[in-house]
Structure formats: C-alpha cells, structure tokens
Write a protein that holds these residues in place. Structure first.
Motif, PDB file in Angstrom:
ATOM      1  N   GLU A 190       0.786  -1.244   0.000  1.00 39.81           N
ATOM      2  CA  GLU A 190       0.000   0.000   0.000  1.00 39.81           C
ATOM      3  C   GLU A 190       0.813   1.287   0.000  1.00 39.81           C
ATOM      4  O   GLU A 190       0.318   2.334  -0.365  1.00 39.81           O
ATOM      5  CB  GLU A 190      -0.889   0.032   1.254  1.00 39.81           C
ATOM      6  CG  GLU A 190      -2.058  -0.904   1.182  1.00 39.81           C
ATOM      7  CD  GLU A 190      -2.726  -1.041   2.537  1.00 39.81           C
ATOM      8  OE1 GLU A 190      -2.586  -0.140   3.384  1.00 39.81           O
ATOM      9  OE2 GLU A 190      -3.376  -2.070   2.738  1.00 39.81           O
ATOM     10  N   ARG A 191       2.047   1.196   0.513  1.00 41.37           N
ATOM     11  CA  ARG A 191       2.790   2.432   0.755  1.00 41.37           C
ATOM     12  C   ARG A 191       4.183   2.444   0.131  1.00 41.37           C
ATOM     13  O   ARG A 191       4.778   1.392  -0.070  1.00 41.37           O
ATOM     14  CB  ARG A 191       2.937   2.653   2.261  1.00 41.37           C
ATOM     15  CG  ARG A 191       1.633   2.941   2.963  1.00 41.37           C
ATOM     16  CD  ARG A 191       1.784   2.742   4.453  1.00 41.37           C
ATOM     17  NE  ARG A 191       1.747   1.323   4.754  1.00 41.37           N
ATOM     18  CZ  ARG A 191       0.857   0.761   5.566  1.00 41.37           C
ATOM     19  NH1 ARG A 191      -0.029   1.497   6.193  1.00 41.37           N
ATOM     20  NH2 ARG A 191       0.875  -0.545   5.777  1.00 41.37           N
ATOM     21  N   ILE A 192       4.656   3.662  -0.100  1.00 38.38           N
ATOM     22  CA  ILE A 192       6.048   3.871  -0.507  1.00 38.38           C
ATOM     23  C   ILE A 192       6.720   4.598   0.661  1.00 38.38           C
ATOM     24  O   ILE A 192       6.122   5.516   1.243  1.00 38.38           O
ATOM     25  CB  ILE A 192       6.134   4.739  -1.779  1.00 38.38           C
ATOM     26  CG1 ILE A 192       5.346   4.078  -2.921  1.00 38.38           C
ATOM     27  CG2 ILE A 192       7.569   4.984  -2.197  1.00 38.38           C
ATOM     28  CD1 ILE A 192       5.078   5.004  -4.090  1.00 38.38           C
ATOM     29  N   TYR A 193       7.933   4.209   1.006  1.00 42.06           N
ATOM     30  CA  TYR A 193       8.658   4.815   2.132  1.00 42.06           C
ATOM     31  C   TYR A 193       9.937   5.460   1.612  1.00 42.06           C
ATOM     32  O   TYR A 193      10.736   4.783   0.956  1.00 42.06           O
ATOM     33  CB  TYR A 193       9.045   3.749   3.160  1.00 42.06           C
ATOM     34  CG  TYR A 193       7.879   2.979   3.729  1.00 42.06           C
ATOM     35  CD1 TYR A 193       7.311   3.344   4.944  1.00 42.06           C
ATOM     36  CD2 TYR A 193       7.351   1.870   3.052  1.00 42.06           C
ATOM     37  CE1 TYR A 193       6.241   2.633   5.478  1.00 42.06           C
ATOM     38  CE2 TYR A 193       6.284   1.153   3.576  1.00 42.06           C
ATOM     39  CZ  TYR A 193       5.732   1.543   4.785  1.00 42.06           C
ATOM     40  OH  TYR A 193       4.684   0.835   5.308  1.00 42.06           O
ATOM     41  N   LEU A 194      10.104   6.750   1.914  1.00 42.30           N
ATOM     42  CA  LEU A 194      11.352   7.424   1.545  1.00 42.30           C
ATOM     43  C   LEU A 194      12.199   7.594   2.800  1.00 42.30           C
ATOM     44  O   LEU A 194      11.714   8.117   3.813  1.00 42.30           O
ATOM     45  CB  LEU A 194      11.086   8.817   0.951  1.00 42.30           C
ATOM     46  CG  LEU A 194      10.121   8.945  -0.234  1.00 42.30           C
ATOM     47  CD1 LEU A 194      10.215  10.354  -0.816  1.00 42.30           C
ATOM     48  CD2 LEU A 194      10.452   7.932  -1.309  1.00 42.30           C
ATOM     49  N   ILE A 195      13.451   7.137   2.751  1.00 45.50           N
ATOM     50  CA  ILE A 195      14.360   7.274   3.905  1.00 45.50           C
ATOM     51  C   ILE A 195      15.142   8.569   3.719  1.00 45.50           C
ATOM     52  O   ILE A 195      16.039   8.660   2.876  1.00 45.50           O
ATOM     53  CB  ILE A 195      15.346   6.091   3.991  1.00 45.50           C
ATOM     54  CG1 ILE A 195      14.615   4.757   3.795  1.00 45.50           C
ATOM     55  CG2 ILE A 195      16.106   6.117   5.306  1.00 45.50           C
ATOM     56  CD1 ILE A 195      15.567   3.579   3.553  1.00 45.50           C
ATOM     57  N   LEU A 196      14.759   9.589   4.489  1.00 51.50           N
ATOM     58  CA  LEU A 196      15.330  10.930   4.308  1.00 51.50           C
ATOM     59  C   LEU A 196      16.240  11.336   5.457  1.00 51.50           C
ATOM     60  O   LEU A 196      16.048  10.884   6.600  1.00 51.50           O
ATOM     61  CB  LEU A 196      14.191  11.956   4.245  1.00 51.50           C
ATOM     62  CG  LEU A 196      13.288  11.932   3.027  1.00 51.50           C
ATOM     63  CD1 LEU A 196      11.994  12.677   3.321  1.00 51.50           C
ATOM     64  CD2 LEU A 196      14.007  12.555   1.831  1.00 51.50           C
ATOM     65  N   GLU A 197      17.184  12.203   5.159  1.00 48.16           N
ATOM     66  CA  GLU A 197      17.979  12.842   6.206  1.00 48.16           C
ATOM     67  C   GLU A 197      17.020  13.583   7.132  1.00 48.16           C
ATOM     68  O   GLU A 197      16.068  14.209   6.666  1.00 48.16           O
ATOM     69  CB  GLU A 197      18.941  13.827   5.516  1.00 48.16           C
ATOM     70  CG  GLU A 197      19.784  14.644   6.438  1.00 48.16           C
ATOM     71  CD  GLU A 197      20.670  15.639   5.668  1.00 48.16           C
ATOM     72  OE1 GLU A 197      20.713  15.634   4.428  1.00 48.16           O
ATOM     73  OE2 GLU A 197      21.319  16.435   6.340  1.00 48.16           O
ATOM     74  N   TYR A 198      17.254  13.503   8.431  1.00 46.69           N
ATOM     75  CA  TYR A 198      16.384  14.174   9.398  1.00 46.69           C
ATOM     76  C   TYR A 198      16.817  15.633   9.568  1.00 46.69           C
ATOM     77  O   TYR A 198      17.982  15.906   9.845  1.00 46.69           O
ATOM     78  CB  TYR A 198      16.452  13.430  10.740  1.00 46.69           C
ATOM     79  CG  TYR A 198      15.742  14.125  11.875  1.00 46.69           C
ATOM     80  CD1 TYR A 198      14.446  14.617  11.715  1.00 46.69           C
ATOM     81  CD2 TYR A 198      16.361  14.277  13.114  1.00 46.69           C
ATOM     82  CE1 TYR A 198      13.796  15.260  12.765  1.00 46.69           C
ATOM     83  CE2 TYR A 198      15.705  14.910  14.174  1.00 46.69           C
ATOM     84  CZ  TYR A 198      14.424  15.392  13.982  1.00 46.69           C
ATOM     85  OH  TYR A 198      13.781  16.024  15.008  1.00 46.69           O
ATOM     86  N   ALA A 199      15.871  16.536   9.400  1.00 37.00           N
ATOM     87  CA  ALA A 199      16.158  17.968   9.586  1.00 37.00           C
ATOM     88  C   ALA A 199      15.532  18.411  10.915  1.00 37.00           C
ATOM     89  O   ALA A 199      14.336  18.693  10.977  1.00 37.00           O
ATOM     90  CB  ALA A 199      15.602  18.762   8.419  1.00 37.00           C
ATOM     91  N   HIS A 200      16.365  18.427  11.935  1.00 30.47           N
ATOM     92  CA  HIS A 200      15.899  18.655  13.306  1.00 30.47           C
ATOM     93  C   HIS A 200      15.233  20.022  13.491  1.00 30.47           C
ATOM     94  O   HIS A 200      14.327  20.192  14.290  1.00 30.47           O
ATOM     95  CB  HIS A 200      17.097  18.501  14.256  1.00 30.47           C
ATOM     96  CG  HIS A 200      16.736  18.544  15.693  1.00 30.47           C
ATOM     97  ND1 HIS A 200      16.726  19.699  16.419  1.00 30.47           N
ATOM     98  CD2 HIS A 200      16.342  17.568  16.542  1.00 30.47           C
ATOM     99  CE1 HIS A 200      16.343  19.443  17.647  1.00 30.47           C
ATOM    100  NE2 HIS A 200      16.103  18.155  17.755  1.00 30.47           N
ATOM    101  N   GLY A 201      15.689  21.015  12.742  1.00 26.43           N
ATOM    102  CA  GLY A 201      15.163  22.379  12.908  1.00 26.43           C
ATOM    103  C   GLY A 201      13.814  22.609  12.231  1.00 26.43           C
ATOM    104  O   GLY A 201      13.224  23.677  12.384  1.00 26.43           O
ATOM    105  N   GLY A 202      13.339  21.646  11.464  1.00 26.95           N
ATOM    106  CA  GLY A 202      12.033  21.770  10.797  1.00 26.95           C
ATOM    107  C   GLY A 202      12.022  22.783   9.674  1.00 26.95           C
ATOM    108  O   GLY A 202      13.069  23.110   9.102  1.00 26.95           O
TER     109      GLY A 202
END
Ligand code: AMP
Length: 279
Positions: free
Chosen positions: A89-101
């Motif tokens: 059902e889903r696609i998952y993208l593994i992204l760099e985490y941007a802590h500051g939003g």
C-alpha cells in the motif's frame, strides 16, 4: 546510514529495519515520521506515501524522477534521500532528518529575518543551486515550505517533486505562483535562470516577511510578476545592498539576472553571510 548506503547502494530496505518514532509532519501525499535504523541507530525521517494517492493523481513518474534526482545529489545544503522501499500500500522514503524543521515556521515566528540570517540562507541556497545546476537539475519549486533546517540551523533544500534534469529549455507549467519567474507564469520556455529569480523572491520574503508580488488574487499576482512591480516598504529597515541584490535578481529578461557566481561575490553576501552556513 550514510556509510551503509555508500557501501551497499543496492541494499533492500524494509520497515523491519526501522523503529518508528513521533510524527514530524503531514504533507500532501502522506506523513513523515522520525525513525531509527535498528542496526546503526542512525536517526532518519521516514516519509510514508500511499500508493493509492500517487495512482489517483498519476504521479508515479514524477515521484520516481524526484527520488532518482534526490538520491544522486550530495551537497551539505541538499536534503539526502538515502533510499526507498515499498509494501503493497505504501512507498517509504528514507530521508535525512532535519531537526530544525521548516524555515517557513522560523519566518512566521519572527515575521522577518535579520540580514545575517537572510544572507546566510541565500548564500547556502545559491551554493546548493550551483551544485544542482552543474548536475543539470533545475529545482523550479524553491519556496520556504521546501526549505528545512538541520540541528545547527543549516539550510537543506527538500522536495524535488517539480525538479527536472535537463539540458535544454523546458516548457511545462508548475510551482506556486508567488515564486514563479515571468517566463514560467507565461508558460514560455525556461531554463536554470528560473531558480535565480526565485532567489530574489526569497531574499525579499526573508527580509520583509512576505513575497514581493503578493496580491488578493492569482490574476493580480500574475500581473505584478509580469510587470516586475517591485517596491520596497520603508519598514522594516533593510540595507541598500540587500535591495541592490534583490533588484538584480528580479529582472524580467532571464539572461540579465545576476548569475549564481555573481551572487556569491555580491557585497551584501560577502558582508553578511556566515561562511559555515549556520546561524
Ligand atoms: P512533506 O510531505 O515533505 O511536505 O512533509 C511534511 C512535513 O513533515 C514538513 O512540512 C516538515 O515539517 C516535516 N518533514 C518533512 N521531511 C522532513 C525531514 N526530512 N526532517 C524533518 N521534518 C521533515
């Protein structure tokens, strides 16, 4: 995570490789969660997109292009996409985490940024775009919502949904009106210089809190962009050098806009931008 993907770019990821944490946000096509890769303990942002949505809007080609472009880019100011996987059902993208939003939230909190902050972000963006352009990638949808900040306040371009890899002039209409260059609003052929126009728009918005051609209706914004109806309010105070840079970027003739190289040499950037890209 970065070293794992470097060593083994073909690795087949699955949901079992991750511990899922708090939701980070909600986008048009799904949600983003904080996640940790179990083996390395590396923190990432996992973007979950429902296949049904992608199929409904016939976006699979665009998404695939976005994923391929973003995985191939390596720059401190471009958000990394480490990989992707899918289930039924889903696609998952593994992204760099941007802590500051989102930078957008920062801008709304303070209504406008300082010249030092604005120049640092513009300089980071210029360097990231120079790198993208070198790789023949035009982003075409740079706006505050697509700019994220890491834990040190370093800017990261995210969301390559509208970007194209191109060597020739492009024709398709895309993006949000406020940030669009005249040649894009008119649906004319356009090239790398559309991103330079957007830098002018963003620089203005960072310093004044709103984009320069904002209007009640889309058609009024359209008219203001076409006329390059640019004016600088007297408050907040903004230096003459900043206004000079904006005026050299918001130029209707795309071939006359200041080049990315020249932006980096502009006195306002030299004087105000933090060379480490953090602020
Ligand atoms: P999007 O679907 O890309 O529009 O993302 C929805 C929201 O999730 C964004 O507005 C951000 O607040 C948050 N978000 C997306 N990607 C990341 C990321 N890599 N790191 C941290 N927050 C993110």
């Amino acid at each position: 995570m970065p070293s794992q993907t470097e060593k083994n770019p073909q690795k087949q990821w699955s949901l079992q490789d991750f511990e899922i944490g708090k939701p980070l946000g909600k986008g048009k096509f799904g949600r983003v969660y904080l996640a940790r890769e179990t083996k390395s303990k590396y923190i990432v942002a996992l973007k979950v997109i429902f296949k049904e949505q992608i199929e409904k809007y016939r976006l699979h080609h665009q998404l695939r292009r976005e994923m391929e472009i973003q995985t191939s880019l390596r720059h401190p100011n471009v958000l990394r996409l480490f990989g992707w996987f899918h289930d039924s059902e889903r696609i998952y993208l593994i992204l760099e985490y941007a802590h500051g939003g989102e930078l957008y939230k920062e801008l709304r909190k303070t209504s406008h940024l300082t010249e030092k902050q604005a120049a640092t972000y513009i300089s980071s963006l210029t360097q990231a775009l120079a790198y993208c352009h070198e790789k023949h990638v035009i982003h075409r949808d740079i706006k505050p919502e697509n700019l994220l900040l890491d834990h040190e306040g370093r800017l990261k371009i995210a969301d390559f949904g509208w970007s194209v890899q191109s060597r020739s002039k492009r024709h398709t209409m895309c993006g949000t009106l406020d940030y669009l260059a005249p040649e894009m609003v008119e649906n004319k052929a356009h090239d790398y210089a559309v991103d330079n126009w957007t830098l002018g728009i963003l620089c203005y918005e960072f310093l004044y809190g709103a984009p320069p051609f904002e209007a009640e209706s889309q058609s009024d914004t359209f008219r203001r962009i076409m006329k390059v109806d640019l004016s600088f309010p007297s408050t907040p105070y903004v230096s003459a050098e900043a206004k000079d840079l904006i005026s050299r970027l918001l130029v209707k003739d795309s071939s006359k806009r200041l080049s990315l190289e020249k932006i980096m040499e502009h006195p306002w950037i030299i004087k105000n931008a933090d060379p480490t890209g953090t602020c």
